[in-house]
Design an enzyme around this catalytic site. Sequence first.
Site, mmCIF file in Angstrom:
data_model
loop_
_atom_site.group_PDB
_atom_site.id
_atom_site.type_symbol
_atom_site.label_atom_id
_atom_site.label_comp_id
_atom_site.label_asym_id
_atom_site.label_seq_id
_atom_site.Cartn_x
_atom_site.Cartn_y
_atom_site.Cartn_z
ATOM 1 N N ASP A 13 27.541 45.977 50.386
ATOM 2 C CA ASP A 13 28.723 45.167 50.070
ATOM 3 C C ASP A 13 29.692 46.094 49.359
ATOM 4 O O ASP A 13 29.330 47.199 48.924
ATOM 5 C CB ASP A 13 28.325 43.988 49.168
ATOM 6 C CG ASP A 13 29.535 43.142 48.750
ATOM 7 O OD1 ASP A 13 30.449 42.962 49.580
ATOM 8 O OD2 ASP A 13 29.583 42.698 47.599
ATOM 9 N N SER A 14 30.909 45.620 49.202
ATOM 10 C CA SER A 14 31.888 46.402 48.445
ATOM 11 C C SER A 14 31.503 46.500 46.965
ATOM 12 O O SER A 14 32.003 47.363 46.258
ATOM 13 C CB SER A 14 33.263 45.740 48.562
ATOM 14 O OG SER A 14 33.180 44.392 48.133
ATOM 15 N N CYS A 76 29.059 41.625 53.264
ATOM 16 C CA CYS A 76 30.446 41.569 52.797
ATOM 17 C C CYS A 76 31.260 40.935 53.917
ATOM 18 O O CYS A 76 31.203 41.404 55.067
ATOM 19 C CB CYS A 76 30.938 42.990 52.518
ATOM 20 S SG CYS A 76 32.692 43.100 52.146
ATOM 21 N N GLU A 156 34.062 38.126 39.189
ATOM 22 C CA GLU A 156 33.657 39.414 38.585
ATOM 23 C C GLU A 156 33.648 39.341 37.061
ATOM 24 O O GLU A 156 32.841 39.992 36.409
ATOM 25 C CB GLU A 156 34.633 40.518 39.008
ATOM 26 C CG GLU A 156 34.450 40.996 40.422
ATOM 27 C CD GLU A 156 33.564 42.225 40.521
ATOM 28 O OE1 GLU A 156 33.389 42.921 39.504
ATOM 29 O OE2 GLU A 156 33.037 42.458 41.621
ATOM 30 N N CYS A 192 33.553 34.616 51.411
ATOM 31 C CA CYS A 192 33.594 35.815 50.574
ATOM 32 C C CYS A 192 32.338 35.774 49.712
ATOM 33 O O CYS A 192 32.000 34.717 49.173
ATOM 34 C CB CYS A 192 34.847 35.810 49.698
ATOM 35 S SG CYS A 192 34.855 37.135 48.465
ATOM 36 N N THR A 193 31.673 36.912 49.605
ATOM 37 C CA THR A 193 30.386 36.924 48.895
ATOM 38 C C THR A 193 30.526 36.573 47.416
ATOM 39 O O THR A 193 29.552 36.184 46.787
ATOM 40 C CB THR A 193 29.730 38.302 49.015
ATOM 41 O OG1 THR A 193 30.688 39.296 48.676
ATOM 42 C CG2 THR A 193 29.210 38.535 50.407
ATOM 43 N N HIS A 194 31.718 36.703 46.858
ATOM 44 C CA HIS A 194 31.909 36.381 45.447
ATOM 45 C C HIS A 194 32.041 34.881 45.181
ATOM 46 O O HIS A 194 31.872 34.429 44.060
ATOM 47 C CB HIS A 194 33.186 37.057 44.914
ATOM 48 C CG HIS A 194 33.005 38.491 44.587
ATOM 49 N ND1 HIS A 194 32.705 39.438 45.537
ATOM 50 C CD2 HIS A 194 33.071 39.155 43.407
ATOM 51 C CE1 HIS A 194 32.612 40.614 44.957
ATOM 52 N NE2 HIS A 194 32.833 40.486 43.664
#
Length: 287
Positions: A13-14, A76, A156, A192-194
Amino acid sequence: MSSGADMPIGIFDSGVGGLTVLHALREQLPKEDLIYLGDTARVPYGTKSPESVQRYAAHAAVWLTERGIKLLVVACNTASAVALDVLRRDLAPLPVIGVIEPGAAAAVAHSAAQRHLVLATEGTAARGAYTEAIRSLNKSATVEELGCSMFVAVAEEGWGGDPIATAVAEKYLASYRSRPASERPDTAILGCTHFPLVSDAIATALGPDITIVDSASTTAKAVAAELDARNLAASGDRTGSVRLVATDSAARFARVGSAFLGEPCTESDIELTDIHPLGGAADRTGA
Ligand code: DGL
């Protein structure tokens, strides 16, 4: 000598967001060894050009394939949207699984009205990969894709439960809630993974009639099916290992990543690496 089934699964992932997919893989495939690479030196991917994301994804994939993996998971959405086809072509016959096809399949399966809203980074939304994947499963589905990159920063910071998450969600999503029922999406895909970390704020802003779909567990199911189909699943009485690698700031990766992983991890659990495959000045200036 290690056979294919004994090799680890590579995941990238990023940054830390793909740890939600790693978590689902550990739950569904506890015997598998997993190597997770978070490209924290170059996060975010979601606001970068497709060309840059394709280059970064290729670097991450090469780093992992050099460690000897039996399957690659692109955990991602942005990299899955713009680089999956290229990775599949360049890495064949290595199986490569992205998060968009499993997420689209889950949304189509959950939706009664087939009116889908995809919440994603700008890069993913601009590519329209979810629209393509959903329409390939249901031609008459309607799909709207909304870039909401601000959620990445909120997740984040660990602010998923903070009023700031509610405010950002209201800003992006209140207009969907106020539509007439017949025009409102009935499924919102966390593209989105977040976004699983801000899903409560998203659910509140969208209102009660919209089902939230997340691709982490469906991606893990797709990985399990692919391993079975290729006779590559780990077997025997074993518990798989997890190796966590980042390209920058192990301390931040550990701090932020714990929430995504769903369990504590510390700086000493994270290895640091450089993933430029050529390692030289020419590659760095071209990046
Ligand atoms: N991992 C990215 C995705 O799923 C989100 C973070 C980023 O922009 O790099 O799209």
